[in-house]
Design a protein around this motif. Sequence first.
Motif, PDB file in Angstrom:
ATOM      1  N   PRO A 173       0.156  -8.790  -2.371  1.00 35.16           N
ATOM      2  CA  PRO A 173       0.996  -7.598  -1.875  1.00 35.16           C
ATOM      3  C   PRO A 173       1.507  -7.643  -0.264  1.00 35.16           C
ATOM      4  CG  PRO A 173      -1.120  -6.882  -2.819  1.00 35.16           C
ATOM      5  CD  PRO A 173      -1.298  -8.579  -2.530  1.00 35.16           C
ATOM      6  N   VAL A 174       2.512  -7.148  -0.133  1.00 39.32           N
ATOM      7  CA  VAL A 174       3.174  -7.099   1.228  1.00 39.32           C
ATOM      8  C   VAL A 174       3.549  -5.628   1.486  1.00 39.32           C
ATOM      9  CG1 VAL A 174       3.654  -9.300   1.445  1.00 39.32           C
ATOM     10  CG2 VAL A 174       5.234  -7.809   0.415  1.00 39.32           C
ATOM     11  N   CYS A 175       3.561  -5.270   2.714  1.00 40.55           N
ATOM     12  CA  CYS A 175       3.829  -3.853   2.952  1.00 40.55           C
ATOM     13  C   CYS A 175       4.561  -3.794   4.539  1.00 40.55           C
ATOM     14  CB  CYS A 175       2.965  -2.743   3.026  1.00 40.55           C
ATOM     15  SG  CYS A 175       1.481  -2.930   3.962  1.00 40.55           S
ATOM     16  N   SER A 176       5.070  -2.639   4.896  1.00 39.57           N
ATOM     17  CA  SER A 176       5.415  -2.507   6.311  1.00 39.57           C
ATOM     18  C   SER A 176       4.186  -1.998   6.935  1.00 39.57           C
ATOM     19  CB  SER A 176       6.347  -1.201   6.417  1.00 39.57           C
ATOM     20  OG  SER A 176       6.486  -0.934   7.641  1.00 39.57           O
ATOM     21  N   THR A 185      -4.272  -4.756  10.301  1.00 40.02           N
ATOM     22  CA  THR A 185      -3.731  -5.682   9.720  1.00 40.02           C
ATOM     23  C   THR A 185      -4.218  -5.879   7.999  1.00 40.02           C
ATOM     24  OG1 THR A 185      -5.308  -7.387  10.303  1.00 40.02           O
ATOM     25  CG2 THR A 185      -3.334  -6.929  11.482  1.00 40.02           C
ATOM     26  N   THR A 186      -5.041  -5.209   7.902  1.00 42.75           N
ATOM     27  CA  THR A 186      -5.973  -4.971   6.570  1.00 42.75           C
ATOM     28  C   THR A 186      -5.809  -3.729   5.965  1.00 42.75           C
ATOM     29  OG1 THR A 186      -8.060  -5.046   7.320  1.00 42.75           O
ATOM     30  CG2 THR A 186      -7.274  -7.025   7.043  1.00 42.75           C
ATOM     31  N   MET A 187      -6.114  -3.467   4.573  1.00 43.26           N
ATOM     32  CA  MET A 187      -6.183  -2.148   3.852  1.00 43.26           C
ATOM     33  C   MET A 187      -7.214  -2.357   2.917  1.00 43.26           C
ATOM     34  SD  MET A 187      -3.338  -0.511   1.551  1.00 43.26           S
ATOM     35  CE  MET A 187      -2.065  -0.265   2.851  1.00 43.26           C
ATOM     36  N   SER A 188      -7.890  -1.302   2.951  1.00 46.38           N
ATOM     37  CA  SER A 188      -9.311  -1.045   1.753  1.00 46.38           C
ATOM     38  C   SER A 188      -8.723  -0.661   0.533  1.00 46.38           C
ATOM     39  CB  SER A 188     -10.080  -0.167   2.320  1.00 46.38           C
ATOM     40  OG  SER A 188      -9.806   1.028   2.078  1.00 46.38           O
ATOM     41  N   GLN A 235      12.948  -5.038  -0.640  1.00 43.26           N
ATOM     42  CA  GLN A 235      13.372  -4.410   0.722  1.00 43.26           C
ATOM     43  C   GLN A 235      13.073  -3.116   0.754  1.00 43.26           C
ATOM     44  OE1 GLN A 235      15.673  -5.721   2.689  1.00 43.26           O
ATOM     45  NE2 GLN A 235      15.279  -3.693   4.067  1.00 43.26           N
ATOM     46  N   ALA A 236      12.528  -2.478  -0.473  1.00 47.39           N
ATOM     47  CA  ALA A 236      12.019  -1.130  -0.168  1.00 47.39           C
ATOM     48  C   ALA A 236      10.608  -1.230   0.481  1.00 47.39           C
ATOM     49  CB  ALA A 236      11.689  -0.547  -1.433  1.00 47.39           C
ATOM     50  N   ALA A 237      10.077  -2.508   0.125  1.00 47.27           N
ATOM     51  CA  ALA A 237       8.527  -2.602   1.127  1.00 47.27           C
ATOM     52  C   ALA A 237       9.029  -2.717   2.598  1.00 47.27           C
ATOM     53  CB  ALA A 237       7.976  -3.872   0.354  1.00 47.27           C
ATOM     54  N   ILE A 238      10.102  -3.466   2.709  1.00 46.41           N
ATOM     55  CA  ILE A 238      10.268  -3.692   4.261  1.00 46.41           C
ATOM     56  C   ILE A 238      10.421  -2.318   4.881  1.00 46.41           C
ATOM     57  CG2 ILE A 238      11.930  -4.669   5.834  1.00 46.41           C
ATOM     58  CD1 ILE A 238      12.349  -7.121   4.025  1.00 46.41           C
ATOM     59  N   SER A 239      11.082  -1.550   4.077  1.00 46.91           N
ATOM     60  CA  SER A 239      11.447  -0.075   4.540  1.00 46.91           C
ATOM     61  C   SER A 239      10.282   0.806   4.625  1.00 46.91           C
ATOM     62  CB  SER A 239      12.777   0.510   3.861  1.00 46.91           C
ATOM     63  OG  SER A 239      13.669  -0.242   3.946  1.00 46.91           O
ATOM     64  N   GLY A 240       9.143   0.592   4.244  1.00 43.50           N
ATOM     65  CA  GLY A 240       8.094   1.237   4.085  1.00 43.50           C
ATOM     66  C   GLY A 240       7.980   2.302   2.984  1.00 43.50           C
ATOM     67  N   VAL A 241       8.823   1.906   2.023  1.00 41.83           N
ATOM     68  CA  VAL A 241       8.515   2.949   0.805  1.00 41.83           C
ATOM     69  C   VAL A 241       7.364   2.932   0.155  1.00 41.83           C
ATOM     70  CG1 VAL A 241       9.632   3.604  -1.458  1.00 41.83           C
ATOM     71  CG2 VAL A 241      11.217   2.971   0.423  1.00 41.83           C
ATOM     72  N   GLY A 242       6.801   1.798   0.102  1.00 41.52           N
ATOM     73  CA  GLY A 242       5.435   1.509  -0.578  1.00 41.52           C
ATOM     74  C   GLY A 242       5.075  -0.165  -0.448  1.00 41.52           C
ATOM     75  N   LEU A 260       6.647  -7.088   7.765  1.00 42.71           N
ATOM     76  CA  LEU A 260       5.849  -7.133   6.943  1.00 42.71           C
ATOM     77  C   LEU A 260       4.514  -7.441   7.213  1.00 42.71           C
ATOM     78  CD1 LEU A 260       8.127  -8.349   3.744  1.00 42.71           C
ATOM     79  CD2 LEU A 260       7.117  -6.003   4.270  1.00 42.71           C
ATOM     80  N   ILE A 261       3.372  -7.124   6.407  1.00 42.01           N
ATOM     81  CA  ILE A 261       1.908  -7.558   6.501  1.00 42.01           C
ATOM     82  C   ILE A 261       1.494  -7.784   5.208  1.00 42.01           C
ATOM     83  CG2 ILE A 261      -0.290  -6.728   7.072  1.00 42.01           C
ATOM     84  CD1 ILE A 261       0.753  -5.317   9.451  1.00 42.01           C
ATOM     85  N   ALA A 262       0.562  -8.790   5.205  1.00 37.11           N
ATOM     86  CA  ALA A 262      -0.138  -9.155   3.734  1.00 37.11           C
ATOM     87  C   ALA A 262      -1.615  -8.375   4.042  1.00 37.11           C
ATOM     88  CB  ALA A 262      -0.085 -10.491   3.668  1.00 37.11           C
ATOM     89  N   PRO A 263      -1.779  -7.352   3.603  1.00 36.24           N
ATOM     90  CA  PRO A 263      -3.039  -6.495   3.813  1.00 36.24           C
ATOM     91  C   PRO A 263      -4.096  -7.019   2.920  1.00 36.24           C
ATOM     92  CG  PRO A 263      -1.599  -5.083   2.601  1.00 36.24           C
ATOM     93  CD  PRO A 263      -0.878  -6.463   2.794  1.00 36.24           C
ATOM     94  N   PHE A 264      -4.115  -7.831   2.031  1.00 34.31           N
ATOM     95  CA  PHE A 264      -5.294  -8.398   1.377  1.00 34.31           C
ATOM     96  C   PHE A 264      -5.214  -9.958   0.991  1.00 34.31           C
ATOM     97  CE2 PHE A 264      -3.985  -4.017  -0.147  1.00 34.31           C
ATOM     98  CZ  PHE A 264      -5.198  -3.384   0.012  1.00 34.31           C
ATOM     99  N   GLU A 265      -6.533 -10.720   0.984  1.00 28.82           N
ATOM    100  CA  GLU A 265      -6.519 -11.871   1.017  1.00 28.82           C
ATOM    101  C   GLU A 265      -6.250 -12.468  -0.239  1.00 28.82           C
ATOM    102  OE1 GLU A 265     -10.135 -13.259   2.688  1.00 28.82           O
ATOM    103  OE2 GLU A 265      -9.234 -13.354   4.931  1.00 28.82           O
TER     104      GLU A 265
END
Length: 317
Positions: A173-176, A185-188, A235-242, A260-265
Motif C-alpha cells: 500500500p502507498v498513500c499521501s 510514517t506508519t499506519m495501524s 494518481q488518486a493516491a498521490i492526491s490523497g483520495v485514498g 507518497l509513503i508506504a505505511p506498512f512493511e
Amino acid sequence: MSVVRRAVRRTGPLNPLRAFEVAARHMSFTIAADELCVTQGAISRAVKTLEDYYGVPLFKRLGNGLELTPKSRILAHKLTDIFVQLADATDEFVGSKTSHVLTVWTYTSFMIGFLIPKLPDFQVKHPNIKVRLISATDSTDFNREQVDVRLRYGHGHWQGFDSTLLFREELRPVCSPKLLEPGATTMSFAELEKQVLLHHDGRRHDWADWLAAAGHPELVPHDNLVFDELSVANQAAISGVGIAMAQRAYFQNEIANGQLIAPFETVLKRDRGYYLTVSRERRNADHVAIFRDWLLDQLSELDHGEEAYPVLRAANG
C-alpha cells in the motif's frame, strides 16, 4: 520493344495522409499540429480533405476526444510503418542514417509509473534511438510488425517471443502523507479501517490478497473506490483520495521526495512479473539490444526489499 504499363492505383494526397497518421498516433489534433509545426485548424482541414477523398469518416468525434474507426485504425498503423520506412530510405539515400525508431508497447501504468521518468537518461545515452511508446492492453489488436519491444505482465511465456524478466510482482500500500498523523510514517490496521481503499477494476483481488498476507483478511475499510485505469488509481493516491495497492518499482521517486509513503512493511509477492519480450525476428536488432541492456541497468538500481517480508504465492497471479 513493348512497354509494360502499371495501372495507376489510388493512394490519397500525401500531406493529408501524413497529418492523419500523426493525429491518429497521438489521438489529438493539437499534438499533431505541434509535431508538424502547423495549426490545429490545418490538421482538421487535412483530415477533412482525406475523409472527402475516401468518402468515409476517419475519426469518431466524441465529447472528450477522438476515436478511430476499425478501418481507419488499420490504415493509420500501415501509414506509420510507411512513413518510418520512407524516413529510413531517405537517410540511406543521403548516406547518413543517423537514427532508429524503437517502438515500445506497454501498459499505461508501467509507462507512467516506471518507464517515462527514466527515458531522459536513455535519450542522453543513446540520442540516435528515438523511442515511440504505445499504450495498450494484452487484448488490444495491434500490428505485430509495428512493435519492436513489448513490456508485459505474466509468467514469461508468450509463443514466438523471447522474454527477459524485469522484476517480479511486489505489491504494497502507498498513500499521501496527509492521510497519516503529522510526522507519522506508519499506519495501524485500526487506522486502515477508517480509510478509502483504491482498486483497479482488473485487479480487484489485490487488496484482499495483501490483507490475507498481512494477517488481517477480515478487515473492512471505510469505503472502496474502483478505477478503470490503474494509473488513475495511483494518481488518486498521490492526491490523497485514498490508499492504493501499488507495484514497489513504480514509486521510487514519489516515496523519495515525500509525495507518497508506504505505511506498512508487508509486501505481497507473486510468481508473476513484468517481462521485456521481443519477437524472435527482431531479437538480434542492435537498437533492441541497447534498449534491453539499458532497462536492465536501470532495474539493477531498484531496492527490492528483504526476503523476510511475507510472501503470498497466488495461483490467480
